[in-house]
Structure formats: C-alpha cells, structure tokens
Design a protein around this motif. Structure first.
Motif, PDB file in Angstrom:
ATOM      1  N   MET A   1       0.819  -1.199   0.000  1.00 40.23           N
ATOM      2  CA  MET A   1       0.000   0.000   0.000  1.00 40.23           C
ATOM      3  C   MET A   1       0.866   1.267   0.000  1.00 40.23           C
ATOM      4  N   THR A   2       2.145   1.119   0.163  1.00 39.84           N
ATOM      5  CA  THR A   2       2.961   2.305   0.408  1.00 39.84           C
ATOM      6  C   THR A   2       3.576   2.870  -0.858  1.00 39.84           C
ATOM      7  N   ILE A   3       4.011   4.102  -0.721  1.00 43.04           N
ATOM      8  CA  ILE A   3       4.708   4.779  -1.813  1.00 43.04           C
ATOM      9  C   ILE A   3       6.057   4.088  -2.089  1.00 43.04           C
ATOM     10  N   GLN A   4       6.640   3.521  -1.021  1.00 40.97           N
ATOM     11  CA  GLN A   4       7.907   2.794  -1.189  1.00 40.97           C
ATOM     12  C   GLN A   4       7.745   1.673  -2.216  1.00 40.97           C
TER      13      GLN A   4
ATOM     14  N   ARG B   1       1.837  11.815  -1.277  1.00 42.02           N
ATOM     15  CA  ARG B   1       2.295  10.436  -1.105  1.00 42.02           C
ATOM     16  C   ARG B   1       3.815  10.338  -1.210  1.00 42.02           C
ATOM     17  N   LEU B   2       4.380  11.086  -2.136  1.00 45.25           N
ATOM     18  CA  LEU B   2       5.839  11.064  -2.298  1.00 45.25           C
ATOM     19  C   LEU B   2       6.540  11.615  -1.056  1.00 45.25           C
TER      20      LEU B   2
ATOM     21  N   GLU C   1       5.668  11.214   1.890  1.00 45.21           N
ATOM     22  CA  GLU C   1       5.627  10.223   2.979  1.00 45.21           C
ATOM     23  C   GLU C   1       6.916   9.396   3.020  1.00 45.21           C
ATOM     24  N   TYR C   2       7.618   9.360   1.906  1.00 44.13           N
ATOM     25  CA  TYR C   2       8.802   8.498   1.793  1.00 44.13           C
ATOM     26  C   TYR C   2      10.040   9.254   2.288  1.00 44.13           C
TER      27      TYR C   2
END
Lengths: 177, 81
Positions: free
Chosen positions: A114-117, B15-16, B18-19
């Motif tokens: 679910m993550t951007i990673q 979202r970007l 968040e990393y």
C-alpha cells in the motif's frame, strides 16, 4: 610545497564558494544516501555507495570541473554509476548462486504493497532514477540527463511515464484500502 | 519558463513526501573488514526454503542421507564380497 598541493586537491569549487572535502561530505552525503536507499531499498548498499563515492571523488583521475556542471550532479553521477555496477555484479552472482544474494523485492509484506515505497520500487529502473532525482533532489532535467547519461528528451518522457505509472498504481492502492 | 511536472499533482506529492530516508550517523570511515562482517551478518535466503515448505519434501531431505548410506554400504558389500 607538498602540503599546499595536497590542500588544493582537498578544496573544491562548488558554484561560487570553495569547499573542503568535509564540507562536501556534510552537504551531499545525506542526499546521495537517500537517493540510493530509495532506489535500492538496501541500507547496507546505500551506506557502502556513499563511502565509495567519496573515496572515488578524492582519488579519481578525472577531477570535478565546475565548467561541466554542478558538484551535486558530479557526485550523484559517480554514486549512480557505482550503484549500477554493484547491482549488475549482484545480478551476476545471483544467477550463479541465487541463495547468496538477498532479494529485497521479495521481502515485501502485504502492508508494504500500500505504500509509496512499494510504488517507487515497482517502477522500471530507468523511470525510478528519473523521478527520484527530479522530485526528491530537485535536479533540473539537464543535470539528470548528465547523471544518467541520457538525452534531456528521454528524461522528460521517462518522468512523464513515471508520474503516470505512480498515479495509476497509487490509485489502485487507494481502491484496495 | 521552467515547467514543473509535479505542479498539479497535489495528491501524488503528498504520497511522495511520505517516503523519508534518514542516513545513520555511523556511515563514515567503515573499513573493508567491517564491510565484510556486515556482508556475513546480512540476511540471506535459505537455499532449501522452497523445498522445506512442504512436509513431503522435508521427509525426502531427511531420507536422502539414509539412502546414500545404504547405497555406499551396498557398493562396499559388492566390492569386498
């Protein structure tokens, strides 16, 4: 005389100011680390690349030329090349002895999806490098093209594709949650 | 004028952001010996993992040494008698 020449080697022009190796390390080690970490998701490899980059920077036969671009782009290019070489070497080892090389891609958990990673790690390698350099490191297209050794037009198209792919993938993830 | 491809991508930018990637403090001055130790202590895949996932395969692995022992014994018996 000898001391003076060594001192000169350790001082590098970055834009208008002259920086020592220590200052350069303080300025650029973290950005290089975060670029490599976001690209590979391998902390150990990222730390090794940061160290190798600065070792090579001090010992390289082709020193930094301020007329050819910024110091940041020069160091990122060095780090990127070292990383690509290491990853290629790993791929070869993996083909020969698959169990010796851990594969971080396969270590992802369900939550991780679910993550951007995960979204960034799922991007093709060429698109991944472009979006990381453009968004997180605020590098202009011209410098990205130098770092990755590709034309500026290719940088633009890869960036466009990367944004499109990320949006698509993250929208899918939103629906899944 | 420079075009920012992320200008209209507010949601994607969130979202970007968040990393995050923080560098540990002990990165500098790591010798080759320490690198080698880190390599040795890094997690690796178990080469027998795909086989060990099934009970049947586990039994096969356990029986292989016994079968080999029996085979070697049989060969020795054939040679000496």
């Amino acid at each position: 005389m000898m001391e003076k020449s060594v001192e000169n080697v350790e001082m590098v022009m970055d834009g208008q100011e002259q920086l020592s190796i220590d200052q350069i390390y303080t300025l650029y080690s973290k950005p290089i680390y975060s670029f490599i970490l976001r690209y590979t998701r391998d902390e150990q490899l990222s730390m090794d690349i940061v160290q190798d980059t600065f070792v090579r920077f001090q010992s390289t036969k082709r020193p930094y030329d301020p007329l050819k671009g910024t110091l940041k782009a020069f160091l990122f290019q060095m780090a990127y090349r070292l990383m690509v070489n290491k990853l290629n070497r790993r791929k070869k080892w993996k083909a020969l002895l698959p169990f010796l090389v851990p594969d971080p891609v396969n270590e992802r958990t369900q939550d991780d999806k679910m993550t951007i990673q995960h979204a960034i790690a799922s991007l093709p390698e060429q698109q991944r490098a472009v979006i990381l350099l453009s968004y997180y490191h605020d590098l202009p297209h011209k410098e990205i093209s130098k770092i990755l050794d590709i034309p500026v037009g290719t940088v633009k198209s890869r960036l466009h594709s990367a944004i499109h792919t990320l949006k698509k993938q993250l929208e899918v993830d939103f629906h899944e949650t | 004028m420079k075009h920012d491809p992320f200008q209209d991508e507010t949601k994607l930018k969130e979202r970007l952001n968040e990393y995050t990637a923080e560098m540990p403090e002990h990165v500098r001055n790591k010798g080759n010996f320490r690198r080698f130790i880190s390599y040795l202590s890094s997690p690796t895949q178990n080469p027998l993992e795909p086989i060990m996932s099934k009970q049947k395969h586990l039994s096969v692995i356990q029986l292989i040494p016994i079968a080999l022992t029996l085979l070697i014994t049989f060969v020795q018996v054939l040679i000496f008698f």
